[in-house]
Design a protein around this motif. Structure first.
Motif, PDB file in Angstrom:
ATOM      1  N   LYS A 104      29.197   1.843  50.263  1.00  8.27           N
ATOM      2  CA  LYS A 104      28.249   2.025  49.001  1.00  8.27           C
ATOM      3  C   LYS A 104      29.026   1.821  47.758  1.00  8.27           C
ATOM      4  CE  LYS A 104      25.211   5.524  46.754  1.00  8.27           C
ATOM      5  NZ  LYS A 104      24.561   6.695  46.726  1.00  8.27           N
ATOM      6  N   GLU A 105      30.138   2.242  47.635  1.00  5.77           N
ATOM      7  CA  GLU A 105      31.070   1.860  46.432  1.00  5.77           C
ATOM      8  C   GLU A 105      31.261   0.415  46.346  1.00  5.77           C
ATOM      9  OE1 GLU A 105      33.269   2.173  42.927  1.00  5.77           O
ATOM     10  OE2 GLU A 105      31.848   3.663  43.861  1.00  5.77           O
ATOM     11  N   ARG A 106      31.795  -0.133  47.327  1.00  2.00           N
ATOM     12  CA  ARG A 106      31.834  -1.628  47.475  1.00  2.00           C
ATOM     13  C   ARG A 106      30.819  -2.454  47.047  1.00  2.00           C
ATOM     14  NH1 ARG A 106      32.982  -2.519  53.134  1.00  2.00           N
ATOM     15  NH2 ARG A 106      33.393  -4.710  52.525  1.00  2.00           N
ATOM     16  N   ARG A 107      29.552  -2.138  47.510  1.00  4.13           N
ATOM     17  CA  ARG A 107      28.334  -2.814  47.360  1.00  4.13           C
ATOM     18  C   ARG A 107      28.060  -2.631  45.619  1.00  4.13           C
ATOM     19  NH1 ARG A 107      23.623  -5.691  48.624  1.00  4.13           N
ATOM     20  NH2 ARG A 107      21.910  -5.144  47.169  1.00  4.13           N
ATOM     21  N   LEU A 108      28.227  -1.394  45.034  1.00  9.15           N
ATOM     22  CA  LEU A 108      28.100  -1.198  43.716  1.00  9.15           C
ATOM     23  C   LEU A 108      28.919  -1.788  42.819  1.00  9.15           C
ATOM     24  CD1 LEU A 108      27.501   2.659  43.707  1.00  9.15           C
ATOM     25  CD2 LEU A 108      25.759   1.014  43.355  1.00  9.15           C
ATOM     26  N   ARG A 109      30.198  -2.092  43.245  1.00 12.44           N
ATOM     27  CA  ARG A 109      30.999  -2.815  42.498  1.00 12.44           C
ATOM     28  C   ARG A 109      30.926  -4.396  42.713  1.00 12.44           C
ATOM     29  NH1 ARG A 109      37.094  -1.082  43.955  1.00 12.44           N
ATOM     30  NH2 ARG A 109      37.349  -2.839  42.956  1.00 12.44           N
ATOM     31  N   ALA A 110      30.462  -4.820  43.773  1.00 15.01           N
ATOM     32  CA  ALA A 110      30.199  -6.145  44.284  1.00 15.01           C
ATOM     33  C   ALA A 110      28.944  -6.649  43.486  1.00 15.01           C
ATOM     34  CB  ALA A 110      29.873  -6.509  45.707  1.00 15.01           C
ATOM     35  N   VAL A 111      27.795  -5.817  43.326  1.00 10.20           N
ATOM     36  CA  VAL A 111      26.498  -5.878  42.309  1.00 10.20           C
ATOM     37  C   VAL A 111      27.045  -6.064  40.769  1.00 10.20           C
ATOM     38  CG1 VAL A 111      24.320  -5.380  41.836  1.00 10.20           C
ATOM     39  CG2 VAL A 111      25.033  -5.088  44.091  1.00 10.20           C
ATOM     40  N   ALA A 112      27.648  -5.308  40.462  1.00  7.23           N
ATOM     41  CA  ALA A 112      28.222  -4.982  39.072  1.00  7.23           C
ATOM     42  C   ALA A 112      28.954  -6.484  38.620  1.00  7.23           C
ATOM     43  CB  ALA A 112      29.169  -3.824  38.852  1.00  7.23           C
ATOM     44  N   MET A 113      29.913  -6.650  39.473  1.00  6.61           N
ATOM     45  CA  MET A 113      30.565  -8.066  39.312  1.00  6.61           C
ATOM     46  C   MET A 113      29.564  -9.088  39.295  1.00  6.61           C
ATOM     47  SD  MET A 113      33.304  -9.652  38.333  1.00  6.61           S
ATOM     48  CE  MET A 113      34.314  -8.334  38.575  1.00  6.61           C
ATOM     49  N   LEU A 114      28.518  -9.383  40.063  1.00  5.79           N
ATOM     50  CA  LEU A 114      27.651 -10.334  39.912  1.00  5.79           C
ATOM     51  C   LEU A 114      26.762 -10.224  38.797  1.00  5.79           C
ATOM     52  CD1 LEU A 114      26.685 -10.435  43.855  1.00  5.79           C
ATOM     53  CD2 LEU A 114      27.807 -12.114  42.794  1.00  5.79           C
ATOM     54  N   GLU A 115      26.220  -8.964  38.287  1.00  7.81           N
ATOM     55  CA  GLU A 115      25.860  -8.961  37.103  1.00  7.81           C
ATOM     56  C   GLU A 115      26.528  -9.432  35.987  1.00  7.81           C
ATOM     57  OE1 GLU A 115      24.508  -4.828  37.080  1.00  7.81           O
ATOM     58  OE2 GLU A 115      22.764  -5.283  38.428  1.00  7.81           O
ATOM     59  N   ARG A 116      27.830  -9.107  36.111  1.00  8.42           N
ATOM     60  CA  ARG A 116      28.610  -9.526  34.744  1.00  8.42           C
ATOM     61  C   ARG A 116      28.759 -11.311  34.750  1.00  8.42           C
ATOM     62  NH1 ARG A 116      35.203  -8.861  34.928  1.00  8.42           N
ATOM     63  NH2 ARG A 116      35.525 -10.031  33.089  1.00  8.42           N
ATOM     64  N   GLY A 118      26.096 -13.117  35.688  1.00  3.80           N
ATOM     65  CA  GLY A 118      24.845 -13.351  35.195  1.00  3.80           C
ATOM     66  C   GLY A 118      24.045 -13.806  36.490  1.00  3.80           C
ATOM     67  N   VAL A 119      24.339 -13.367  37.971  1.00  4.59           N
ATOM     68  CA  VAL A 119      23.697 -13.720  39.094  1.00  4.59           C
ATOM     69  C   VAL A 119      23.351 -12.394  39.772  1.00  4.59           C
ATOM     70  CG1 VAL A 119      24.308 -16.187  39.307  1.00  4.59           C
ATOM     71  CG2 VAL A 119      25.838 -14.469  40.080  1.00  4.59           C
ATOM     72  N   GLY A 120      23.486 -11.145  39.263  1.00  8.69           N
ATOM     73  CA  GLY A 120      23.072 -10.061  39.799  1.00  8.69           C
ATOM     74  C   GLY A 120      21.814 -10.140  40.579  1.00  8.69           C
ATOM     75  N   ALA A 121      20.757 -10.653  40.131  1.00  9.65           N
ATOM     76  CA  ALA A 121      19.271 -10.712  40.538  1.00  9.65           C
ATOM     77  C   ALA A 121      19.521 -11.391  41.919  1.00  9.65           C
ATOM     78  CB  ALA A 121      18.528 -11.600  39.834  1.00  9.65           C
ATOM     79  N   LEU A 122      20.597 -12.085  42.282  1.00  9.10           N
ATOM     80  CA  LEU A 122      20.706 -12.891  43.655  1.00  9.10           C
ATOM     81  C   LEU A 122      21.454 -12.067  44.720  1.00  9.10           C
ATOM     82  CD1 LEU A 122      21.242 -16.396  41.694  1.00  9.10           C
ATOM     83  CD2 LEU A 122      19.071 -15.410  42.502  1.00  9.10           C
ATOM     84  N   ALA A 123      21.729 -10.872  44.333  1.00  8.08           N
ATOM     85  CA  ALA A 123      22.683 -10.261  45.401  1.00  8.08           C
ATOM     86  C   ALA A 123      22.355 -10.395  46.857  1.00  8.08           C
ATOM     87  CB  ALA A 123      22.872  -8.610  44.915  1.00  8.08           C
ATOM     88  N   ASP A 124      21.067 -10.421  47.070  1.00  7.73           N
ATOM     89  CA  ASP A 124      20.769 -10.319  48.435  1.00  7.73           C
ATOM     90  C   ASP A 124      20.475 -11.759  49.158  1.00  7.73           C
ATOM     91  OD1 ASP A 124      20.858  -7.425  48.532  1.00  7.73           O
ATOM     92  OD2 ASP A 124      19.051  -7.295  47.774  1.00  7.73           O
ATOM     93  N   ARG A 125      20.568 -12.758  48.522  1.00  9.10           N
ATOM     94  CA  ARG A 125      20.467 -14.324  48.771  1.00  9.10           C
ATOM     95  C   ARG A 125      21.760 -14.768  49.551  1.00  9.10           C
ATOM     96  NH1 ARG A 125      17.356 -17.897  44.322  1.00  9.10           N
ATOM     97  NH2 ARG A 125      15.712 -16.441  43.937  1.00  9.10           N
TER      98      ARG A 125
END
Length: 363
Positions: A104-116, A118-125
């Motif tokens: 869970k922590e890894r997922r949160l950090r990964a999504v936070a980096m993607l958002e940083r 500018g591609v956080g909305a694409l996390a599940d693609r």
């Protein structure tokens, strides 16, 4: 600080370099110069015959002392050419792959980096559903997410189309500026190297032939290769004397015989002659050298092509040593320039840079 001292026979490497924390070194050179091999040696993916790699006080490699820290223990982020994303993993899973901790922590950090980035909305693609620019951001996020102590980027923009590449270079430069870790980037583009690198190092045959700021390499290229990589037109010539403090160089001018060019640079020496370099935007074109013009250098030739981009145009002249001039599209129209017409290129002695002539192979 990253400190590298390597020697290897195949591929040939013979170099030493250091990169300070928070600095980015952009590495350029022709194909086979050793650029990617340098990154692979630093990462532990290629074992040199001799050498040492250290980050701060920690030795990653010392061949003589039989020290070779595995790649996964070096604490580095590696962005591969073409990005090398796992095709069956989502963007978030790709980024989380190198992060330690609970799922869970890894997922949160990964999504936070993607958002940083500018591609956080694409996390599940999946990667196949991402554009080239989006894949580039995911790959960069994967390299940054573990908070590496060193960043290695191999042609990070090569998979992008030319239309988006410079914009992506600016975004990448901003990300690197925020990172505290030193970074080493391999690129074929001098423009990208100038945007991304605190300094540029030019490799040729596994050796660093020149290192410095982009402006320094463009103003005083150490060789014909450096001048060519910086975007200059390079002519071959022979120094024939000095007149009124100017170095005189004899070059072929496209007609029977030779032309005499003047430079404010001193004779760089070298048994093979000299390389004369001038940037396209430093040339002016006219039917004949303008009367009273202070520029001393003139070469004439037939126009081969005119390539327009935006409000600029590149005009290529056919001579045994081709010249390219860059001017406004309005100037092309005003001068009536067209393929097949003859014109004279004129430029100043101060814009005529001299360096030792060496074998020149484009990157």
């Amino acid at each position: 600080m990253l400190a590298v001292d390597l020697g290897n026979e195949a591929p040939a490497l013979e170099l030493s370099l250091a990169v300070e924390p928070g600095s980015t070194l952009a590495v350029m050179g022709p194909s086979g110069a050793g650029k990617s091999s340098l990154l692979r040696c630093v990462a532990g993916l290629l074992r040199p015959r001799r050498g040492r790699v250290a980050l701060g006080d920690e030795t990653w490699l010392d061949v003589a002392a039989r020290i070779a820290l595995p790649t996964e223990r070096r604490g580095l982020g590696y962005m591969f050419q073409g990005y090398a994303l796992f095709p069956r993993m989502s963007a978030a899973a790709n980024v989380a792959f190198g992060i330690d901790g609970a799922r869970k922590e890894r997922r949160l950090r990964a999504v936070a980096m993607l958002e940083r980035l500018g591609v956080g909305a694409l996390a599940d693609r999946l990667p196949e559903r991402l554009s080239g620019g989006e894949r580039q951001r995911v790959a960069l996020a994967r390299a940054l997410a573990p908070e590496p102590r060193l960043l290695l980027l191999d042609e990070p923009l090569s998979a992008l189309d030319p239309r988006t590449r410079l914009a992506a270079a600016g975004e990448l430069a901003s990300v690197l500026a925020e990172a505290e870790a030193p970074a080493v980037i391999v690129t074929h583009s001098f423009e990208e190297a100038a945007i991304l690198g605190s300094e540029i190092a030019v490799l040729d045959g596994g050796r660093i032939v020149q290192r410095g700021a982009a402006a320094e390499l463009a103003a005083k290229p150490a060789s014909a290769l450096v001048a060519d990589l910086a975007g200059a037109t390079v002519l071959s010539g022979v120094v024939v004397g000095v007149r009124e403090g100017l170095t005189l160089v004899e070059v072929e001018d496209g007609a029977p015989g030779t032309a005499l060019l003047a430079s404010t640079d001193p004779d760089p020496g070298g048994a093979q002659g000299v390389a004369v370099s001038v940037f396209p935007w430093e040339l002016t074109l006219a039917a004949a050298p303008p009367a009273g013009e202070s520029a001393m250098n003139h070469l004439s030739g037939e126009i081969v092509s005119i390539t327009e981009f935006g409000n600029r145009a590149r005009v290529t002249l056919a001579t045994p040593q081709p010249l390219t001039a860059e001017l406004t599209s309005a100037s092309v129209a005003r001068l009536g320039l067209r393929p097949g017409a003859r014109t004279t290129a004129t430029w100043k002695a101060t814009a005529t840079r001299l360096s030792p002539r060496q074998h020149l192979e484009r990157a």
